[in-house]
Design an enzyme around this catalytic site. Structure first.
Site, PDB file in Angstrom:
ATOM      1  N   LYS A 183      31.103 103.721  70.553  1.00 32.30           N
ATOM      2  CA  LYS A 183      31.383 102.630  71.308  1.00 32.30           C
ATOM      3  C   LYS A 183      31.826 101.374  70.349  1.00 32.30           C
ATOM      4  O   LYS A 183      31.464 101.495  69.240  1.00 32.30           O
ATOM      5  CB  LYS A 183      30.181 102.283  72.231  1.00 32.30           C
ATOM      6  CG  LYS A 183      28.616 102.107  71.551  1.00 32.30           C
ATOM      7  CD  LYS A 183      27.706 102.358  72.336  1.00 32.30           C
ATOM      8  CE  LYS A 183      26.248 101.922  71.655  1.00 32.30           C
ATOM      9  NZ  LYS A 183      24.983 102.237  72.214  1.00 32.30           N
ATOM     10  N   ARG A 227      16.912  99.764  81.888  1.00 33.10           N
ATOM     11  CA  ARG A 227      18.190  99.157  81.929  1.00 33.10           C
ATOM     12  C   ARG A 227      19.384  99.726  82.469  1.00 33.10           C
ATOM     13  O   ARG A 227      19.739  99.491  83.629  1.00 33.10           O
ATOM     14  CB  ARG A 227      18.725  99.275  80.349  1.00 33.10           C
ATOM     15  CG  ARG A 227      19.692  98.094  79.734  1.00 33.10           C
ATOM     16  CD  ARG A 227      19.930  98.318  78.160  1.00 33.10           C
ATOM     17  NE  ARG A 227      20.264  99.649  77.756  1.00 33.10           N
ATOM     18  CZ  ARG A 227      20.537  99.901  76.436  1.00 33.10           C
ATOM     19  NH1 ARG A 227      20.794  98.713  75.625  1.00 33.10           N
ATOM     20  NH2 ARG A 227      20.933 100.976  76.332  1.00 33.10           N
ATOM     21  N   TYR A 280      31.690  71.421  55.757  1.00 35.60           N
ATOM     22  CA  TYR A 280      31.275  70.865  56.862  1.00 35.60           C
ATOM     23  C   TYR A 280      29.858  70.492  56.787  1.00 35.60           C
ATOM     24  O   TYR A 280      29.020  71.211  56.142  1.00 35.60           O
ATOM     25  CB  TYR A 280      31.449  71.721  58.210  1.00 35.60           C
ATOM     26  CG  TYR A 280      32.743  71.952  58.574  1.00 35.60           C
ATOM     27  CD1 TYR A 280      33.463  70.684  59.129  1.00 35.60           C
ATOM     28  CD2 TYR A 280      33.197  73.121  58.676  1.00 35.60           C
ATOM     29  CE1 TYR A 280      34.819  71.049  59.682  1.00 35.60           C
ATOM     30  CE2 TYR A 280      34.504  73.521  59.262  1.00 35.60           C
ATOM     31  CZ  TYR A 280      35.363  72.494  59.613  1.00 35.60           C
ATOM     32  OH  TYR A 280      36.504  72.490  60.158  1.00 35.60           O
ATOM     33  N   MET A 302      35.007  78.658  60.320  1.00 34.91           N
ATOM     34  CA  MET A 302      35.719  79.481  61.157  1.00 34.91           C
ATOM     35  C   MET A 302      36.417  80.605  60.331  1.00 34.91           C
ATOM     36  O   MET A 302      36.394  81.813  60.807  1.00 34.91           O
ATOM     37  CB  MET A 302      36.510  78.772  62.243  1.00 34.91           C
ATOM     38  CG  MET A 302      37.143  79.875  63.304  1.00 34.91           C
ATOM     39  SD  MET A 302      38.489  79.146  64.271  1.00 34.91           S
ATOM     40  CE  MET A 302      37.338  78.021  65.171  1.00 34.91           C
TER      41      MET A 302
HETATM   42  C1  LIG Z   1      24.320 102.986  71.396  1.00 34.24           C
HETATM   43  C2  LIG Z   1      23.553 104.239  72.029  1.00 34.24           C
HETATM   44  C3  LIG Z   1      23.153 105.286  71.343  1.00 34.24           C
HETATM   45  C4  LIG Z   1      23.259 105.404  69.834  1.00 34.24           C
HETATM   46  O1  LIG Z   1      22.515 104.475  69.192  1.00 34.24           O
HETATM   47  P1  LIG Z   1      22.373 104.203  67.548  1.00 34.24           P
HETATM   48  O2  LIG Z   1      21.077 103.278  67.694  1.00 34.24           O
HETATM   49  O3  LIG Z   1      23.373 103.250  67.280  1.00 34.24           O
HETATM   50  O4  LIG Z   1      22.159 105.624  66.996  1.00 34.24           O
HETATM   51  C5  LIG Z   1      22.978 106.337  72.016  1.00 34.24           C
HETATM   52  N1  LIG Z   1      22.635 106.501  73.217  1.00 34.24           N
HETATM   53  C6  LIG Z   1      23.132 105.571  74.046  1.00 34.24           C
HETATM   54  C7  LIG Z   1      22.657 105.521  75.421  1.00 34.24           C
HETATM   55  C8  LIG Z   1      23.463 104.081  73.458  1.00 34.24           C
HETATM   56  O5  LIG Z   1      23.612 103.056  74.447  1.00 34.24           O
END
Ligand SMILES: *Cc1c(COP(=O)(O)O)cnc(C)c1O
Length: 354
Positions: free
Chosen positions: A40, A131, A249, A297
């Site tokens: 992701k 969540r 800055y 930046m």
């Molecule tokens: C991001 C995520 C993972 C991976 O987690 P890591 O801590 O990066 O290994 C696994 N399962 C879900 C549902 C996630 O959101």
């Protein structure tokens, strides 16, 4: 030959061989079933397509992304063989033939996929994160799941990086109890840190992300993973600054001695976090030098008084084996995950398989 534009921008060197080696290391740790690749957020900033292709070539058959758009883009890079599951889910048919696997997170998702007869979805059970996922009450309300063609049931750990946290064992207990509602369906449990918690966290499919990219899954203990990246950024200018002059800055840094200041082509727009102002380090010609003044930046400034051989056009290392994403994160008051996913789009990404 690098173009002039490339010479003047930072280069992110990503070692796909090290990512694959980290995946093999995690496979060794997870004897109960295969290990997926979580890619992701564009592969934690390193490039989802390149990472997933390297892992698929090593026989990783399961990938997770967060969003539908990420899944559609990733499918274009992979063949139709590997599973690409979308953690945030999507309505039936919304993947437009990309063959993505939806994660069902709510009773409404469940009803929609049930009505559409979706095959091979993943059911997310919430066991303490509050969540995404169905909680125990919602699961009970869903009735028999036998009409659903589920590929996995999964849950996600809230405190896996704190081995002593009581919620870990509690989540394992809840998960295995709730998963009884889907007899015979394979289970997916541990993230990176969960792989280091012991047997109760093993399952039919582990889902590590961070550890693949070299982030320490066992904070406070030695890092069992290999560093997978180097961030190399060119020196744009070097100037002599007299004692008493200020740099950057807010004029926050005052030269205590006559100093040599190098200006580097990376800033907070490139994910070099502004919280590193006055705290960061770089490796310049093999020596550690201090960031001075604020991160702006597009630029940062380094005190290179003690590295006289450093010249304009040379590259300094901002992240790498000597200064890992975790170490940079600690200086910035955050976690390695944020350092990696913040890496901007202006770096040239170069992939090696050393
Ligand atoms: C991001 C995520 C993972 C991976 O987690 P890591 O801590 O990066 O290994 C696994 N399962 C879900 C549902 C996630 O959101």
């Amino acid at each position: 030959m690098a173009t002039e534009a490339e010479r003047r921008a930072g280069e992110l060197v990503v070692d796909l061989g090290a990512i694959v080696a980290n995946w093999h290391e995690l496979c060794e740790r997870h004897q109960s079933g295969p290990v997926a690749g979580v890619v992701k957020a564009d592969g934690y900033g390193l490039g989802a397509g390149a990472v997933a292709k390297a892992l698929a070539a090593a026989s990783c058959w399961n990938f997770f992304v967060a969003q539908l758009s990420e899944g559609i883009a990733l499918r274009k890079e992979l063949s139709h063989g590997p599973m690409i599951a979308v953690l945030s889910g999507f309505p039936p048919g919304a993947d437009g033939g990309a063959g993505l696997t939806p994660v069902i997170n709510t009773p409404q998702d469940l009803a929609a996929h049930r009505a559409a007869g979706t095959r091979g979805a993943i059911l997310h059970l919430d066991t303490g994160m509050e969540r995404l996922g169905l909680n125990a009450r919602e699961l009970a309300g869903a009735g028999s799941l036998s009409d659903l063609d589920l590929r996995f049931v999964m849950t996600h750990l809230a405190c896996a990086d704190e081995p002593g946290h009581p919620l870990n064992a509690e989540q394992a207990r809840r998960f295995h109890a709730m998963a009884e509602a889907a007899p015979g369906v394979p289970r997916s449990f541990a993230n990176s840190s969960g792989l280091f918690l012991g047997e109760r966290f093993e399952s039919d499919l582990a889902r590590p992300g961070a550890a693949l990219y070299g982030i320490n899954p066992t904070p406070g203990q030695p890092n069992p993973m290999r560093c997978v990246l180097r961030l190399l950024v060119p020196v744009l200018q070097i100037r002599q600054v007299p004692a008493g002059a200020t740099v950057g800055y807010g004029a926050t840094w005052v030269a205590k001695r006559d100093s040599r200041i190098a200006t580097i082509a990376a800033g907070y727009a490139d994910g070099y976090l502004r919280a590193l102002s006055g705290r960061g380090f770089a490796l310049a010609a093999g020596r550690t030098v201090q960031l001075v003044g604020r991160v702006s930046m597009d630029l940062i400034t380094l005190d290179v008084t003690d590295v006289p051989e450093l010249a304009v056009g040379d590259r300094v290392e901002l992240i790498g084996p000597e200064q890992t994403p975790d170490a940079v994160a600690a200086l910035a008051g955050t976690i390695g995950y944020e350092v990696l996913t913040a890496l901007g789009t202006r770096y040239h990404r170069r992939y090696i398989t050393a």
